[in-house]
Scaffold this active site. Sequence first.
Site, PDB file in Angstrom:
ATOM      1  N   TRP A   1       0.820  -1.229   0.000  1.00 27.82           N
ATOM      2  CA  TRP A   1       0.000   0.000   0.000  1.00 27.82           C
ATOM      3  C   TRP A   1       0.849   1.273   0.000  1.00 27.82           C
ATOM      4  CZ3 TRP A   1      -5.051   1.926   0.421  1.00 27.82           C
ATOM      5  CH2 TRP A   1      -5.174   3.210   0.978  1.00 27.82           C
TER       6      TRP A   1
ATOM      7  N   GLN B   1       3.941   7.293   2.183  1.00 25.08           N
ATOM      8  CA  GLN B   1       3.242   6.567   3.236  1.00 25.08           C
ATOM      9  C   GLN B   1       3.065   5.135   2.733  1.00 25.08           C
ATOM     10  OE1 GLN B   1       1.481   8.120   6.510  1.00 25.08           O
ATOM     11  NE2 GLN B   1       3.613   8.516   6.045  1.00 25.08           N
TER      12      GLN B   1
ATOM     13  N   PHE C   1       3.660   8.834  10.269  1.00 29.82           N
ATOM     14  CA  PHE C   1       2.750   9.504   9.341  1.00 29.82           C
ATOM     15  C   PHE C   1       3.512  10.506   8.472  1.00 29.82           C
ATOM     16  CE2 PHE C   1      -1.881   8.989  11.025  1.00 29.82           C
ATOM     17  CZ  PHE C   1      -1.732   7.618  11.028  1.00 29.82           C
ATOM     18  N   SER C   2       2.738  11.277   7.701  1.00 32.32           N
ATOM     19  CA  SER C   2       3.345  12.101   6.642  1.00 32.32           C
ATOM     20  C   SER C   2       4.295  13.166   7.155  1.00 32.32           C
ATOM     21  CB  SER C   2       2.239  12.776   5.829  1.00 32.32           C
ATOM     22  OG  SER C   2       1.708  11.820   4.954  1.00 32.32           O
TER      23      SER C   2
ATOM     24  N   GLU D   1      -5.258  18.625   6.447  1.00 32.95           N
ATOM     25  CA  GLU D   1      -4.108  17.737   6.400  1.00 32.95           C
ATOM     26  C   GLU D   1      -3.103  18.246   5.370  1.00 32.95           C
ATOM     27  OE1 GLU D   1      -5.636  13.458   7.685  1.00 32.95           O
ATOM     28  OE2 GLU D   1      -6.220  13.882   5.642  1.00 32.95           O
TER      29      GLU D   1
ATOM     30  N   ARG E   1      -0.434  17.237  12.608  1.00 36.59           N
ATOM     31  CA  ARG E   1       0.364  16.353  11.740  1.00 36.59           C
ATOM     32  C   ARG E   1       0.806  16.972  10.412  1.00 36.59           C
ATOM     33  NH1 ARG E   1      -4.704  14.054  12.190  1.00 36.59           N
ATOM     34  NH2 ARG E   1      -6.028  14.124  10.332  1.00 36.59           N
ATOM     35  N   ASP E   2       1.619  16.165   9.724  1.00 39.57           N
ATOM     36  CA  ASP E   2       2.039  16.390   8.337  1.00 39.57           C
ATOM     37  C   ASP E   2       2.935  17.621   8.172  1.00 39.57           C
ATOM     38  OD1 ASP E   2       0.297  14.268   8.019  1.00 39.57           O
ATOM     39  OD2 ASP E   2      -1.361  15.505   7.324  1.00 39.57           O
TER      40      ASP E   2
ATOM     41  N   ASN F   1       0.117   5.682   0.282  1.00 44.15           N
ATOM     42  CA  ASN F   1      -0.752   6.861   0.168  1.00 44.15           C
ATOM     43  C   ASN F   1       0.088   8.117  -0.007  1.00 44.15           C
ATOM     44  OD1 ASN F   1      -1.085   5.801   3.147  1.00 44.15           O
ATOM     45  ND2 ASN F   1      -1.661   7.914   3.394  1.00 44.15           N
ATOM     46  N   ASP F   2       0.061   9.079   0.897  1.00 44.83           N
ATOM     47  CA  ASP F   2       0.630  10.410   0.602  1.00 44.83           C
ATOM     48  C   ASP F   2       2.095  10.409   0.160  1.00 44.83           C
ATOM     49  OD1 ASP F   2      -1.639  10.665   2.153  1.00 44.83           O
ATOM     50  OD2 ASP F   2      -0.627  11.649   3.804  1.00 44.83           O
TER      51      ASP F   2
HETATM   52  N1  DQQ Z   1      -2.359  10.359   5.643  1.00 40.77           N
HETATM   53  C1  DQQ Z   1      -1.353  10.209   6.662  1.00 40.77           C
HETATM   54  C2  DQQ Z   1      -1.539  11.363   7.574  1.00 40.77           C
HETATM   55  C3  DQQ Z   1      -2.231  12.344   6.719  1.00 40.77           C
HETATM   56  C4  DQQ Z   1      -3.143  11.514   5.908  1.00 40.77           C
HETATM   57  C5  DQQ Z   1      -1.512   8.882   7.287  1.00 40.77           C
HETATM   58  C6  DQQ Z   1      -3.592  12.142   4.634  1.00 40.77           C
HETATM   59  O1  DQQ Z   1      -0.290  11.834   8.025  1.00 40.77           O
HETATM   60  O2  DQQ Z   1      -2.855  13.343   7.461  1.00 40.77           O
HETATM   61  O3  DQQ Z   1      -1.213   7.867   6.360  1.00 40.77           O
HETATM   62  O4  DQQ Z   1      -3.890  11.220   3.636  1.00 40.77           O
END
Ligand code: DQQ
Length: 493
Positions: free
Chosen positions: A37, A56, A99-100, A222, A165-166, A39-40
């Site tokens: 998987w 991610q 996380f991101s 986010e 976050r992020d 994601n970001d």
């Molecule tokens: N995805 C991450 C977070 C973020 C979110 C977690 C946005 O850090 O806020 O996988 O897709």
Amino acid sequence: MMKQTKLAEARAYEKTYGAQILPEERPLFHVTPTVGWLNDPNGFSVYQGEYHLFYQYYPYDIHWGPMHWGHMKSRDLIRWERLPAALAPDMEYDAGGVFSGSAAELPDGRQLLMYTGVQGKDNTPECRQTQCLAVGDGRNYQKYEQNPVLTADMIPEPCQAKDFRDPKIWRDPAENCFFAVAGIRMQDNSGAVALFSSEDGFHWQYVGILDRSRNEYGRMWECPDFFELDGGALLIVSPQEMRAQGLTFHNGNDVICLQGSYDRRTHAFTRESVSAVDYGLDFYAPQTLKTPDGRRVLIAWMQAWENSQFCRDGARWQGMFTLPRELSLREGRLIQQPVKELENYRRNPVLCKDVPCARRTLLPGISGRILDLTVHVRPQQEGSLESFTVYFAQNDSHSVSVRYEVRKGTVCLDRTDSGFRYNIVNRREAPVRDQGGEIRLRILLDRFSAEIFVNDGEQVMSACIYTPQEADGISFEAEGSGRFDVEKYELSF
Ligand code: DQQ
């Protein structure tokens, strides 16, 4: 001890199982995870002359799980080299997930990563999110002994420690210091972006709030990114729980661009307008970098959270990024264009000039699923063209379409017939500028996706498509009279 184990496990796993995925199972020039998987995008930056891109990552499943950071690098933003996973959730302060976050080069030549450490289960009141550091050489990273370096209690206004976050960091050479923005959630549940600064990248202080949603543009914000572009200041955020507004914003997870001015002395951002970044079906959590030649380039996760749990049959990876796009402002409007480096991979041009519009047109040499296709349509005379549609990824039972409705002034991307069997959003429209019925559509296809750049990047529409690869037909359909040109290139390495 535990630390080495988790990261080593992930590296061993991705080495074995990533190697089993055949190149044809992936897009050619879009980034996918080594296995499992993605994601970001995270840490999209230049380090020692090369582009680095983290993501991610949960290698063990094609569904989201405890977050790691995957890692790639590139010399030209198109061809990416896989590197071993960079971070695993192996400390008390990040056991719930790494996380991101983002990356920057330290003055001493080391690479600095800043990410969100999640302690406790995500999305529960007990969860605590803090910003943490890791330092490395472009391949291997050590988490900083004094983590975390940013905690919600550094923010003087009451906000929620479970949603902080992020971080996006950058080094400002003019001020000789680092800055970071991060998403926070205020007591009223709405999102905001906090700004922090640091002289050395390790010791941080709170500067202020750049902007806040006040529950108008979604709730939690986010993945913020903040930069100056062509004389303006842009704050891009990914709001959750957004409410639809006309064709511009849709319900759920959106990406918006807050445009305004920034006072470098007081660090105050004054918002002047808000716009959508992408009008397609799959686009979230973008991040930008500045190239050595001064271009601002954006990359995003090409997936909507809302449909991310639905995977293609037999898939061994899930999640990919958009093609990196160059950003600029034209007459105050955000313009996005595929990075120019893509043109180095164009092969076998086919040009069809001045083709008369008809109910259905097939053109010799115009087909394929990995290509860069531009269509320029114009009416025969004023008001003579009603609509123009390009069908692609087409065979007897499948197609995806982009349809320009001249009087309505919209372009609609529709993947209803792409072959996917789940109840997901399949159509979305973008408002386009009136040019007397004329339009330019640049369509990038890469096996599992379509990105449509309208009128040289005034709107972009990105979507995953789930159509069997044999469906490689392209056809054109018009209502009314007009003419069109087609320029098509195959893309290959
Ligand atoms: N995805 C991450 C977070 C973020 C979110 C977690 C946005 O850090 O806020 O996988 O897709």
